[in-house]
Design a protein around this motif. Structure first.
Motif, PDB file in Angstrom:
ATOM      1  N   VAL A  11       6.161  11.456  15.046  1.00 46.16           N
ATOM      2  CA  VAL A  11       6.120  10.445  13.999  1.00 46.16           C
ATOM      3  C   VAL A  11       4.667  10.016  13.883  1.00 46.16           C
ATOM      4  O   VAL A  11       4.092   9.450  14.803  1.00 46.16           O
ATOM      5  CB  VAL A  11       7.016   9.236  14.336  1.00 46.16           C
ATOM      6  N   LYS A  12       4.067  10.337  12.724  1.00 43.50           N
ATOM      7  CA  LYS A  12       2.632  10.095  12.560  1.00 43.50           C
ATOM      8  C   LYS A  12       2.341   8.616  12.347  1.00 43.50           C
ATOM      9  O   LYS A  12       3.218   7.855  11.956  1.00 43.50           O
ATOM     10  CB  LYS A  12       2.117  10.903  11.364  1.00 43.50           C
ATOM     11  N   GLN A  17       7.424   6.036   8.741  1.00 46.82           N
ATOM     12  CA  GLN A  17       8.651   5.362   9.143  1.00 46.82           C
ATOM     13  C   GLN A  17       9.788   6.366   9.146  1.00 46.82           C
ATOM     14  O   GLN A  17      10.067   6.985   8.135  1.00 46.82           O
ATOM     15  CB  GLN A  17       8.992   4.231   8.165  1.00 46.82           C
ATOM     16  N   VAL A  18      10.439   6.490  10.294  1.00 44.51           N
ATOM     17  CA  VAL A  18      11.544   7.440  10.370  1.00 44.51           C
ATOM     18  C   VAL A  18      12.813   6.700  10.745  1.00 44.51           C
ATOM     19  O   VAL A  18      12.863   6.036  11.774  1.00 44.51           O
ATOM     20  CB  VAL A  18      11.257   8.527  11.432  1.00 44.51           C
ATOM     21  N   ASP A  19      13.828   6.766   9.897  1.00 43.64           N
ATOM     22  CA  ASP A  19      15.125   6.213  10.273  1.00 43.64           C
ATOM     23  C   ASP A  19      16.153   7.329  10.223  1.00 43.64           C
ATOM     24  O   ASP A  19      15.805   8.497  10.049  1.00 43.64           O
ATOM     25  CB  ASP A  19      15.510   5.035   9.380  1.00 43.64           C
ATOM     26  N   THR A  20      17.418   7.006  10.381  1.00 45.42           N
ATOM     27  CA  THR A  20      18.455   8.038  10.458  1.00 45.42           C
ATOM     28  C   THR A  20      18.454   8.927   9.215  1.00 45.42           C
ATOM     29  O   THR A  20      18.635  10.128   9.303  1.00 45.42           O
ATOM     30  CB  THR A  20      19.849   7.402  10.623  1.00 45.42           C
ATOM     31  N   ILE A  23       0.657   1.435  11.857  1.00 49.49           N
ATOM     32  CA  ILE A  23       1.775   1.341  12.796  1.00 49.49           C
ATOM     33  C   ILE A  23       2.892   2.327  12.406  1.00 49.49           C
ATOM     34  O   ILE A  23       3.302   2.382  11.249  1.00 49.49           O
ATOM     35  CB  ILE A  23       2.339  -0.098  12.811  1.00 49.49           C
ATOM     36  N   ALA A  24       3.352   3.100  13.374  1.00 48.11           N
ATOM     37  CA  ALA A  24       4.475   4.005  13.139  1.00 48.11           C
ATOM     38  C   ALA A  24       5.771   3.278  13.479  1.00 48.11           C
ATOM     39  O   ALA A  24       5.785   2.410  14.347  1.00 48.11           O
ATOM     40  CB  ALA A  24       4.331   5.247  14.017  1.00 48.11           C
ATOM     41  N   VAL A  25       6.853   3.628  12.771  1.00 48.12           N
ATOM     42  CA  VAL A  25       8.121   2.938  13.005  1.00 48.12           C
ATOM     43  C   VAL A  25       9.257   3.937  13.192  1.00 48.12           C
ATOM     44  O   VAL A  25       9.400   4.880  12.416  1.00 48.12           O
ATOM     45  CB  VAL A  25       8.479   2.009  11.814  1.00 48.12           C
TER      46      VAL A  25
END
Lengths: 374, 402
Positions: B379-380, B384-387, B364-366
């Motif tokens: 986003v692979k 997980q990508v946040d700010t 799961i990507a986030v």
């Protein structure tokens, strides 16, 4: 707006042009826009204007309203000081239990008016839908030194139904009302009252008492028209979206207009969201095979069929293979598998059995009454 | 005034395995199921079970939880006596401390419970999705005259070694407790739901606190000690849906469970409604040309693109040409034109820029809360990508451009 209290008059007469929709409720209690009732707009307008004391004059069939409003919590009107006062009818020597007009209704509830600690009264009828804050109208009322300020708009030609009962206003350059016509044969004056008035509480009390002494009960006919020369009556123009719910066609139009984002957003939630009773419904569910386009869907719906150009209120079910087009389906309506509906307005909890076909026309939608089984 | 039962809801957990989702909020505040947060489930269970005093113990990033719970009104827990209370750790004389463990958190609030002088104390955790009638569990506790009743759930045998396992005799009495046993003798996992007799619990907590070697935890200290003293410990078998949403994958899965027909977890039961704090939003709008199927959509959403087998939370938007599949799109998130989301969680108020690709076939990507992905972002799966990550990415891209 701390010095203003609100007074909402809910008319209970069942209006033939609204057919079965007002048979068991006042226009104020009519469901609109998927999850609201007309009264939500009137109350939210007041609350967003900073009014915290609201009297709601109800008549014979006020159960639907009481049930909806509870303590006024959803509108932030459950207050220690002031808040929402539901004023049901009561029978005394001078009251019969239903009112002959706005003046009669206020007369019966003068004790509430007298007790209000605010100086100005904002009085509204309950059959017109719009989203406003009244701050600017009050400012104009004070600046012009008016005795009464009337909220009005200038409806498009197409909005002027021939048989509607409306109050047309003639204003001079300063905005003072110099003539009033009720349901004129020719629409000579483009400005039409929205049945919202601001006036001093002392003046209101005086007018109500004098009118009662003369057996007068109609505010427009017996006060505004009679006293036009003696009182300074001003108009305040509103340019936003306005819909008068005076017929099934108007009711349908209001709901369909909400499919248009440029009407929906300002009317329902930005910048002033319309508050309503929360029902804690589950999010709507689209089963595999559902086809929904250009539709407003409330929580609690379960959709397996096709829905186009429609408004689905909370908890509506549309079965497999069912086709719903150009319809307004109120809370809890169930459309079983394979049924086909077009141009239908269905009241709450109606049940449309398997494979039924109900076809209305745009100019004459079919109205299904509450709890009907078809 | 006395109450029969006071519930203590442990809501201080960080939920670190939820990664960027719990960076700025405690796990119980994590959104779930379109319009809920995890804590709505235990709170609604309390309300529906007739328990009207609920102390909510917060510690980690409590702002979101505090403002969410407020006076408890959405759960009908705004009461004259009792209701919902948020109980953060506080200074006491010179010795103010954080909650050291689950038992210590209750210990620090003995005075709160004392006010109501209850017969029973129900200890809950704010980490699970389930519907349970606690009044039935209390009735069993009463009937069996137990000293402690622990709710257990039959987990699959191959997963049993991840849980605290309760071994019982033929009468349902607990004879042994094993924390994460390598070779489990039973598959009765503790759900972290306990009923205690208040007088006994009080004594145990005071003694446990005095023991400096204790880690002040129910599972590690209190329960084993009661067992070793031969107390009457009863297992309460819970059947029904129960899910720990402690990881990204399990949170995603639990959301997907709602989409099955019929749903693996039924929210449509009007006798056991799940309450939540409702935002003031109009019904959602499905535009002409949109395709929505096998999904849940709630108030304030606007869909012009394609949504398949996904959950859209309050106010989420899917623009024209965007495709959302097998995904969870949280409150106020925007999926811009042409973006493709698959097997992903897009958190609150995140924006997935035009023509971006998030997730795919894999883990799961986030996309983290408030993260605004620019157009053509990728986003692979499993990422997980946040700010913060995004800022680094952008800085790196800028450097490379030079």
């Amino acid at each position: 707006m701390k010095d203003v209290f609100g007074l909402i008059y809910t008319n209970d007469e069942s209006d033939v042009r609204l057919r079965d929709l007002t048979r068991s409720r006042s226009i104020a209690a009519m469901p609109i826009g998927g999850r609201y009732r007309v009264i939500d707009m009137l109350l939210s307008n007041m609350v967003h204007s900073g009014i915290t004391n609201v009297g709601l004059i109800t008549q014979r069939n006020y159960h639907a309203l009481m049930d909806h409003l509870e303590s006024g919590k959803a509108w932030d009107l459950n207050r220690k000081r002031d808040g929402l006062f539901i004023l049901p009818p009561y029978v005394t020597r001078g009251n019969t239990g239903s009112y002959t007009g706005l003046l009669d209704a206020i007369r019966a509830n003068l004790s509430y008016v007298r007790r209000a600690s605010q100086r100005y009264a904002l009085i509204t009828d309950s059959s017109t839908v719009f989203n406003i804050t009244y701050d600017d109208m009050l400012r104009q009322h004070l600046e012009t030194g008016a005795d009464i300020t009337i909220l009005y708009n200038v409806p498009a030609e197409s909005e002027l139904a021939a048989d509607a009962e409306r109050t047309h206003l003639k204003l001079d350059e300063e905005g003072r009302v110099v003539d009033i016509e009720v349901s004129p044969h020719l629409n000579t004056y483009p400005a039409v009252s929205m049945d919202v008035y601001i006036m001093d509480k002392a003046l209101l009390t005086y007018l109500v008492e004098v009118s009662a002494a003369h057996y007068h009960s109609d505010f427009v006919r017996d006060v505004l028209i009679q006293q036009m020369k003696n009182l300074k009556i001003y108009g305040y123009r509103y340019d936003g979206y306005v819909k008068r719910i005076e017929s099934v066609e108007a009711y349908r139009q209001l709901n369909m207009d909400l499919l248009d984002e440029s009407i929906r957003t300002p009317l329902l939630y930005k910048p002033n969201p319309v508050y309503t009773k929360v029902k804690d419904e589950v999010p709507a569910r689209y089963e595999a095979g559902a086809k929904v386009t250009n539709t407003l869907v409330a929580d609690g719906c379960i959709i397996e069929g096709t829905v186009e150009n429609s408004i689905l209120f909370r908890g509506v079910r549309v079965g497999k293979g069912a086709v719903v087009k150009d319809c307004i389906l109120m809370q809890g309506v169930e459309v079983q598998d394979g049924a086909q509906l077009s141009y239908v307005i269905s009241d709450k909890d109606a049940f449309i059995k398997r494979d039924r076909r109900i076809v209305g026309q745009e100019s004459y939608p079919i109205v299904i009454e509450k709890n009907a089984v078809i | 005034m006395g109450k029969k039962c006071v519930a203590m809801l442990l809501a201080g957990g960080q939920g670190s395995r939820l990664g960027v989702l719990t960076k700025n909020m405690a796990k119980p505040a994590v959104p779930f199921g379109g319009k809920y947060r995890i804590i709505d489930f235990p709170l609604s269970n309390c309300s529906n079970s007739g328990i009207d005093v609920v102390g909510v113990l917060t510690q980690y990033q409590p702002l979101e939880l505090n403002s969410y719970i407020g006076n408890g009104m959405p759960w009908d827990l705004d009461r004259l006596t009792g209701g919902a209370y948020v109980l953060p750790p506080y200074q006491k004389g010179k010795s103010g401390t954080w909650y050291k463990g689950t038992a210590n958190a209750i210990y620090q609030n003995l005075a709160f419970i004392e006010q109501y002088d209850p017969k029973y104390v129900l200890v809950l955790s704010g980490d699970h999705i389930y519907k349970m009638d606690y009044s039935d569990m209390i009735a069993v506790h009463e009937k069996k005259q137990a000293d402690c009743t622990i709710a257990v759930y039959s987990v699959p045998w191959n997963e049993a070694s991840r849980f605290g396992i309760m071994n019982t005799d033929e009468n349902g009495n607990i004879v042994e407790f094993e924390e994460k046993p390598a070779e489990p003798k039973s598959n009765n996992a503790s759900m972290g739901i306990y009923v205690f007799n208040w007088k006994d619990l009080r004594q145990y907590l005071i003694e446990d606190e005095a023991n400096l070697e204790s880690s002040n935890d129910f599972g590690k200290n209190i329960i084993p000690r009661m067992l070793s003293e031969g107390k009457h410990m009863v297992a309460y078998n819970f059947e029904g849906y129960w899910k720990d949403v402690g990881t990204i994958e399990s949170l995603w899965e639990a959301n997907m469970d709602l989409l099955q027909t019929p749903p693996a977890f039924n929210l449509y039961d009007s006798s056991w409604r799940i309450y939540s704090r409702n935002p003031v939003l109009p019904p959602h709008y499905i535009a002409g040309g949109a395709e929505v199927s096998g999904s849940m959509v709630t108030e304030g959403c606007m869909v012009a693109g394609k949504v398949e087998h996904s959950i859209l939370f309050s106010g989420a938007q899917v623009e024209e040409g965007a495709v959302v599949e097998n995904s969870v799109v949280m409150n106020g998130a925007v999926i811009c034109k042409g973006a493709r989301i698959r097997r992903a969680i897009v958190s609150e108020n995140a924006v997935v820029g035009p023509d971006s690709v998030v997730g795919g076939n894999g883990r799961i990507a986030v996309v983290g809360p408030e993260t605004k992905l620019p157009e053509y972002s990728v986003v692979k799966p499993g990422e997980q990508v946040d700010t913060e990550v995004l800022a680094k990415r952008l800085a790196k891209a800028e450097e490379e451009a030079k």
